[in-house]
Design a protein around this motif. Structure first.
Motif, short mmCIF file in Angstrom:
data_model
loop_
_atom_site.label_atom_id
_atom_site.label_comp_id
_atom_site.label_asym_id
_atom_site.label_seq_id
_atom_site.Cartn_x
_atom_site.Cartn_y
_atom_site.Cartn_z
N ASP A 165 10.05 57.66 -27.81
CA ASP A 165 9.85 56.21 -27.85
C ASP A 165 8.53 55.82 -27.19
OD1 ASP A 165 12.19 55.86 -29.20
OD2 ASP A 165 13.36 55.21 -27.46
N VAL A 166 8.24 56.42 -26.04
CA VAL A 166 6.99 56.10 -25.34
C VAL A 166 5.80 56.58 -26.16
CG1 VAL A 166 5.63 56.56 -23.26
CG2 VAL A 166 8.09 56.11 -23.07
N ARG A 167 5.91 57.78 -26.73
CA ARG A 167 4.80 58.29 -27.53
C ARG A 167 4.51 57.37 -28.72
NH1 ARG A 167 5.21 60.39 -31.99
NH2 ARG A 167 7.36 61.11 -31.72
N ARG A 168 5.55 56.95 -29.42
CA ARG A 168 5.34 56.10 -30.59
C ARG A 168 4.62 54.80 -30.22
NH1 ARG A 168 11.37 57.49 -31.58
NH2 ARG A 168 11.21 59.40 -32.84
N ASP A 169 4.93 54.26 -29.06
CA ASP A 169 4.35 52.99 -28.64
C ASP A 169 2.92 53.13 -28.12
OD1 ASP A 169 6.65 51.62 -29.33
OD2 ASP A 169 7.47 51.59 -27.29
N HIS A 170 2.56 54.32 -27.61
CA HIS A 170 1.31 54.43 -26.85
C HIS A 170 0.33 55.48 -27.36
CE1 HIS A 170 2.58 51.67 -23.62
NE2 HIS A 170 3.79 52.18 -23.81
N GLU A 171 0.73 56.36 -28.28
CA GLU A 171 -0.14 57.50 -28.59
C GLU A 171 -1.47 57.08 -29.22
OE1 GLU A 171 1.77 60.23 -31.32
OE2 GLU A 171 2.72 58.57 -32.40
N GLU A 172 -1.47 56.06 -30.07
CA GLU A 172 -2.74 55.67 -30.67
C GLU A 172 -3.72 55.18 -29.61
OE1 GLU A 172 -2.94 53.56 -34.42
OE2 GLU A 172 -0.77 53.80 -34.68
N ALA A 173 -3.22 54.44 -28.63
CA ALA A 173 -4.09 53.96 -27.56
C ALA A 173 -4.59 55.11 -26.71
CB ALA A 173 -3.35 52.94 -26.70
N VAL A 174 -3.74 56.11 -26.45
CA VAL A 174 -4.16 57.24 -25.64
C VAL A 174 -5.20 58.07 -26.38
CG1 VAL A 174 -3.42 59.34 -24.46
CG2 VAL A 174 -1.98 57.30 -24.38
N VAL A 175 -5.00 58.27 -27.68
CA VAL A 175 -6.00 59.00 -28.47
C VAL A 175 -7.33 58.24 -28.45
CG1 VAL A 175 -6.62 59.82 -30.78
CG2 VAL A 175 -4.30 60.16 -29.92
N ALA A 176 -7.27 56.92 -28.51
CA ALA A 176 -8.50 56.12 -28.44
C ALA A 176 -9.18 56.28 -27.08
CB ALA A 176 -8.19 54.65 -28.71
N THR A 177 -8.40 56.35 -26.00
CA THR A 177 -8.97 56.60 -24.66
C THR A 177 -9.69 57.94 -24.63
OG1 THR A 177 -7.39 55.23 -23.45
CG2 THR A 177 -8.35 57.10 -22.26
N TYR A 178 -9.05 58.96 -25.18
CA TYR A 178 -9.66 60.29 -25.24
C TYR A 178 -10.95 60.25 -26.03
CZ TYR A 178 -10.33 65.06 -27.03
OH TYR A 178 -10.87 66.27 -27.40
N HIS A 179 -10.92 59.61 -27.20
CA HIS A 179 -12.10 59.57 -28.05
C HIS A 179 -13.25 58.81 -27.37
CE1 HIS A 179 -14.69 58.04 -31.36
NE2 HIS A 179 -14.53 59.28 -31.79
N SER A 180 -12.93 57.70 -26.72
CA SER A 180 -13.97 56.95 -26.00
C SER A 180 -14.60 57.81 -24.91
CB SER A 180 -13.37 55.68 -25.40
OG SER A 180 -14.32 54.96 -24.66
#
Length: 354
Positions: free
Chosen positions: A267-282
């Motif tokens: 549940d946490v991954r589904r809600d937050h993974e896109e934002a975390v991947v964006a943090t990594y990419h930035s």
């Protein structure tokens, strides 16, 4: 003047006394108090509380396994960790423990590392999972490993490091199916029918996956998960990555997929993974990476999820079994299988290698 011989690698913790430490640290150590810490399967770790002139109040000493036969099997991993601290860590930006001394003995396969004692940090918990804030912290730190040497061909000149080749994929394909069978007949027998089916669907794809999406490469940790991360006790950003015995060269998003796929509850991954991947990419862009946009990063992340069951299944089947280990590996498999279904990983792998 003849230089002094190199400092011997101690055979066990009893050989690490004040005199040896004084030479290793370059300052006089007057007293040592030793406490065993951790339950590592590949070696032993101790906290050394020191008294002396110009020395840390405490360090962590990592040694190889007590059994010589066991040491010889994993000697390459010990050598790799020493190489990381000696040669690689100064060239990247990821936070790691300060290393005061590192040495490996080719004859005995014994190793010693004297590392910073991270007393103001707490180890992540693979079973409990992590918070979104911790995931962002760990992802940004991971970019500090990948970004500075992104697509750096000089990595290929380091001993024992190479990109996976067809023979590696063939070897994985040969053993992975039997490992899945062993796992599901014993430790993984309690998995849900959906997870068991997902695991079996990975079998024909594992070998081709190993070679997929290799357009970009970097030095990877190989086991970048919560148990190998130390988070600040005050809740602020600043996690530190430890246990550098499994470094290799590979598509870098496999580290991030492994972290989020096994360390966040679904549940946490589904809600937050896109934002975390964006943090990594930035953070990657901040380290100078170009020609790799966020859409490509997200695609590589989705494909990377196969790393989770690979590591968990082989780890459970071919290392010493413990009750916590069984629960941990099962949790990693369950979270990874859910992520692969959510993200369409297996269809993407088929498309990438088809």
């Amino acid at each position: 003047m003849i230089p002094p011989p190199p400092l011997a690698v101690p055979g066990d913790i009893d050989a690490i006394g004040a005199a040896w430490l004084s030479e290793a640290l370059g300052h006089r150590v007057r007293s040592v108090r030793t406490t065993r810490i951790g339950t590592g399967q590949m070696g032993e770790a101790y906290r050394l509380e020191l008294g002396g002139d110009g020395v840390p109040t405490s360090v962590v000493a990592k040694l190889g396994a007590a059994d010589p036969a066991a040491r010889s099997i994993v000697g390459g991993a010990y050598r790799g960790e020493v190489r990381f601290y000696d040669e690689v860590a100064p060239t990247v930006a990821i936070r790691v423990p300060a290393c005061h001394h590192a040495a490996y003995d080719e004859t005995t396969s014994q190793v010693v590392l004297l590392l910073e004692d991270l007393a103001d940090h707490a180890q992540g918990d693979q079973l409990a999972g992590c918070t979104p804030a911790q995931a962002h912290d760990a992802a940004a730190n991971l970019a500090g490993l990948h970004g500075p040497r992104w697509d750096d061909e000089s990595l290929l000149e380091l001993d024992d490091l190479k990109l996976n080749q067809q023979e590696d994929a063939d070897l994985l394909a040969e053993f992975y199916g039997s490992a899945i069978d062993l796992y599901l007949s014993d430790a993984g027998a309690g998995l849900s029918p959906d997870d068991q089916a997902t695991l079996r669907e990975t079998v024909p794809l594992a070998g081709p996956w190993l070679l997929a999406r290799a357009d970009h490469f970097a030095l990877v940790h190989g086991d970048y998960r919560l148990d190998n991360l130390m988070f600040r006790r005050d809740g602020e950003a600043g996690c530190v990555a430890v246990d550098w015995q499994t470094t290799s060269i590979a598509p870098p998003l496999r580290d991030l997929g492994f972290l989020l796929g096994t360390g966040l509850t679904p549940d946490v991954r589904r809600d937050h993974e896109e934002a975390v991947v964006a943090t990594y990419h930035s953070a990657l862009v901040g380290h100078g990476v170009t020609g790799f946009d966020l859409d490509e990063c997200w695609l590589d992340y989705r494909i990377s999820m196969l790393q989770g069951p690979l590591i968990a299944v082989f780890g459970c089947v071919y290392t010493g079994r413990t009750p916590r280990g069984d629960r941990m590996f099962a949790t990693m498999v369950e979270r990874s299988c859910a992520a692969m279904r959510d993200l369409g990983t297996l269809a993407l792998v088929e498309g990438a290698v088809g």
